[in-house]
Design a protein around this motif. Structure first.
Motif, PDB file in Angstrom:
ATOM      1  N   THR A  49       0.803  -1.231   0.000  1.00  0.00           N
ATOM      2  CA  THR A  49       0.000   0.000   0.000  1.00  0.00           C
ATOM      3  C   THR A  49       0.830   1.273   0.000  1.00  0.00           C
ATOM      4  N   GLY A  50       2.104   1.173   0.371  1.00  0.00           N
ATOM      5  CA  GLY A  50       2.938   2.355   0.502  1.00  0.00           C
ATOM      6  C   GLY A  50       2.744   3.083   1.818  1.00  0.00           C
ATOM      7  N   LYS A  51       1.852   2.559   2.695  1.00  0.00           N
ATOM      8  CA  LYS A  51       1.564   3.196   3.986  1.00  0.00           C
ATOM      9  C   LYS A  51       2.804   3.184   4.871  1.00  0.00           C
ATOM     10  N   LEU A  52       3.047   4.310   5.536  1.00  0.00           N
ATOM     11  CA  LEU A  52       4.161   4.426   6.467  1.00  0.00           C
ATOM     12  C   LEU A  52       3.867   3.600   7.715  1.00  0.00           C
ATOM     13  N   ILE A  53       4.855   2.846   8.175  1.00  0.00           N
ATOM     14  CA  ILE A  53       4.777   2.070   9.412  1.00  0.00           C
ATOM     15  C   ILE A  53       5.821   2.674  10.346  1.00  0.00           C
ATOM     16  N   ARG A  54       5.365   3.197  11.464  1.00  0.00           N
ATOM     17  CA  ARG A  54       6.252   3.911  12.396  1.00  0.00           C
ATOM     18  C   ARG A  54       6.914   2.936  13.385  1.00  0.00           C
ATOM     19  N   PRO A  55       8.060   3.334  13.944  1.00  0.00           N
ATOM     20  CA  PRO A  55       8.712   2.489  14.951  1.00  0.00           C
ATOM     21  C   PRO A  55       7.760   2.149  16.093  1.00  0.00           C
ATOM     22  N   GLN A  56       7.818   0.921  16.557  1.00  0.00           N
ATOM     23  CA  GLN A  56       7.011   0.353  17.639  1.00  0.00           C
ATOM     24  C   GLN A  56       5.550   0.107  17.243  1.00  0.00           C
ATOM     25  N   GLU A  57       5.206   0.317  15.984  1.00  0.00           N
ATOM     26  CA  GLU A  57       3.853   0.044  15.499  1.00  0.00           C
ATOM     27  C   GLU A  57       3.766  -1.425  15.080  1.00  0.00           C
ATOM     28  N   ARG A  58       2.570  -2.014  15.304  1.00  0.00           N
ATOM     29  CA  ARG A  58       2.339  -3.395  14.838  1.00  0.00           C
ATOM     30  C   ARG A  58       2.432  -3.434  13.324  1.00  0.00           C
ATOM     31  N   MET A  59       2.963  -4.511  12.806  1.00  0.00           N
ATOM     32  CA  MET A  59       3.081  -4.698  11.365  1.00  0.00           C
ATOM     33  C   MET A  59       3.111  -6.186  11.066  1.00  0.00           C
ATOM     34  N   LEU A  60       3.205  -6.519   9.821  1.00  0.00           N
ATOM     35  CA  LEU A  60       3.396  -7.901   9.396  1.00  0.00           C
ATOM     36  C   LEU A  60       4.692  -7.973   8.609  1.00  0.00           C
ATOM     37  N   LEU A  61       5.316  -9.115   8.646  1.00  0.00           N
ATOM     38  CA  LEU A  61       6.414  -9.416   7.739  1.00  0.00           C
ATOM     39  C   LEU A  61       5.877 -10.449   6.769  1.00  0.00           C
ATOM     40  N   GLY A  62       5.937 -10.134   5.491  1.00  0.00           N
ATOM     41  CA  GLY A  62       5.420 -11.034   4.472  1.00  0.00           C
ATOM     42  C   GLY A  62       6.532 -11.782   3.785  1.00  0.00           C
ATOM     43  N   LEU A  63       6.349 -13.075   3.608  1.00  0.00           N
ATOM     44  CA  LEU A  63       7.291 -13.903   2.861  1.00  0.00           C
ATOM     45  C   LEU A  63       6.822 -13.941   1.417  1.00  0.00           C
ATOM     46  N   THR A  64       7.655 -13.466   0.498  1.00  0.00           N
ATOM     47  CA  THR A  64       7.272 -13.431  -0.920  1.00  0.00           C
ATOM     48  C   THR A  64       7.569 -14.754  -1.599  1.00  0.00           C
ATOM     49  N   LYS A  65       7.046 -14.909  -2.788  1.00  0.00           N
ATOM     50  CA  LYS A  65       7.302 -16.118  -3.578  1.00  0.00           C
ATOM     51  C   LYS A  65       8.782 -16.276  -3.887  1.00  0.00           C
ATOM     52  N   SER A  66       9.518 -15.159  -3.903  1.00  0.00           N
ATOM     53  CA  SER A  66      10.953 -15.236  -4.183  1.00  0.00           C
ATOM     54  C   SER A  66      11.784 -15.430  -2.914  1.00  0.00           C
ATOM     55  N   GLY A  67      11.114 -15.553  -1.734  1.00  0.00           N
ATOM     56  CA  GLY A  67      11.816 -15.840  -0.495  1.00  0.00           C
ATOM     57  C   GLY A  67      12.263 -14.622   0.293  1.00  0.00           C
ATOM     58  N   GLU A  68      11.831 -13.433  -0.102  1.00  0.00           N
ATOM     59  CA  GLU A  68      12.191 -12.222   0.627  1.00  0.00           C
ATOM     60  C   GLU A  68      11.177 -11.952   1.738  1.00  0.00           C
ATOM     61  N   MET A  69      11.636 -11.346   2.823  1.00  0.00           N
ATOM     62  CA  MET A  69      10.749 -10.869   3.880  1.00  0.00           C
ATOM     63  C   MET A  69      10.548  -9.382   3.650  1.00  0.00           C
ATOM     64  N   VAL A  70       9.285  -8.957   3.559  1.00  0.00           N
ATOM     65  CA  VAL A  70       8.977  -7.566   3.248  1.00  0.00           C
ATOM     66  C   VAL A  70       8.010  -6.988   4.276  1.00  0.00           C
ATOM     67  N   PRO A  71       8.092  -5.661   4.525  1.00  0.00           N
ATOM     68  CA  PRO A  71       7.190  -5.037   5.493  1.00  0.00           C
ATOM     69  C   PRO A  71       5.786  -4.868   4.930  1.00  0.00           C
ATOM     70  N   LEU A  72       4.794  -5.167   5.783  1.00  0.00           N
ATOM     71  CA  LEU A  72       3.387  -5.026   5.414  1.00  0.00           C
ATOM     72  C   LEU A  72       2.649  -4.317   6.540  1.00  0.00           C
ATOM     73  N   SER A  73       1.742  -3.425   6.197  1.00  0.00           N
ATOM     74  CA  SER A  73       0.874  -2.846   7.235  1.00  0.00           C
ATOM     75  C   SER A  73      -0.132  -3.914   7.633  1.00  0.00           C
ATOM     76  N   VAL A  74      -0.641  -3.816   8.841  1.00  0.00           N
ATOM     77  CA  VAL A  74      -1.542  -4.852   9.378  1.00  0.00           C
ATOM     78  C   VAL A  74      -2.756  -5.036   8.491  1.00  0.00           C
ATOM     79  N   GLU A  75      -3.326  -3.944   7.976  1.00  0.00           N
ATOM     80  CA  GLU A  75      -4.558  -4.040   7.175  1.00  0.00           C
ATOM     81  C   GLU A  75      -4.301  -4.348   5.690  1.00  0.00           C
ATOM     82  N   SER A  76      -3.064  -4.434   5.257  1.00  0.00           N
ATOM     83  CA  SER A  76      -2.769  -4.572   3.834  1.00  0.00           C
ATOM     84  C   SER A  76      -3.241  -5.896   3.219  1.00  0.00           C
ATOM     85  N   LEU A  77      -3.342  -6.942   4.019  1.00  0.00           N
ATOM     86  CA  LEU A  77      -3.762  -8.242   3.486  1.00  0.00           C
ATOM     87  C   LEU A  77      -5.249  -8.521   3.715  1.00  0.00           C
ATOM     88  N   ALA A  78      -5.939  -7.617   4.402  1.00  0.00           N
ATOM     89  CA  ALA A  78      -7.376  -7.809   4.661  1.00  0.00           C
ATOM     90  C   ALA A  78      -8.142  -7.710   3.349  1.00  0.00           C
TER      91      ALA A  78
END
Length: 111
Positions: free
Chosen positions: A81-110
């Motif tokens: 989504t491009g949403k800013l995730i601030r320090p100490q904020e809840r987030m998700l780490l997403g595992l991509t098909k290519s094996g990378e871990m990427v930052p996700l906002s909590v609502e991005s997968l809803a």
């Protein structure tokens, strides 16, 4: 990673940068047929976009295989989504098909 419309190299300014030989070799390996100079330009454009607020989402939800809850330790941007995730904020780490871990906002997968 950011991919911009290619400018003809004849229209680019020449810039000299000193790189460690090992770094240059690793960039060449990562770049493959793209060429390491084009890879460096992509990396720099991606950095500029993220820091300037012009960030464009890089992935679609279909490219995320799994996610785990996390807490941001530094400022991040959700790759969906491009949403800013601030320090100490809840987030998700997403595992991509290519094996990378990427930052996700909590609502991005809803859905």
């Amino acid at each position: 990673m950011y991919t911009m419309n290619r400018t003809a190299t004849t229209e680019m300014e020449v810039t000299s940068i000193r790189l460690e030989r090992d770094l240059k070799d690793r960039l060449k390996d990562l770049a493959g047929n793209q060429g390491y100079q084009a890879l460096i330009r992509d990396v720099l454009w991606n950095y500029v976009q993220q820091k300037s607020g012009d960030y464009q989402p890089q992935l679609s939800p279909e490219e995320i295989r799994a996610s785990v809850e996390a807490t941001a330790q530094t400022e991040e941007r959700c790759v969906l989504t491009g949403k800013l995730i601030r320090p100490q904020e809840r987030m998700l780490l997403g595992l991509t098909k290519s094996g990378e871990m990427v930052p996700l906002s909590v609502e991005s997968l809803a859905r």
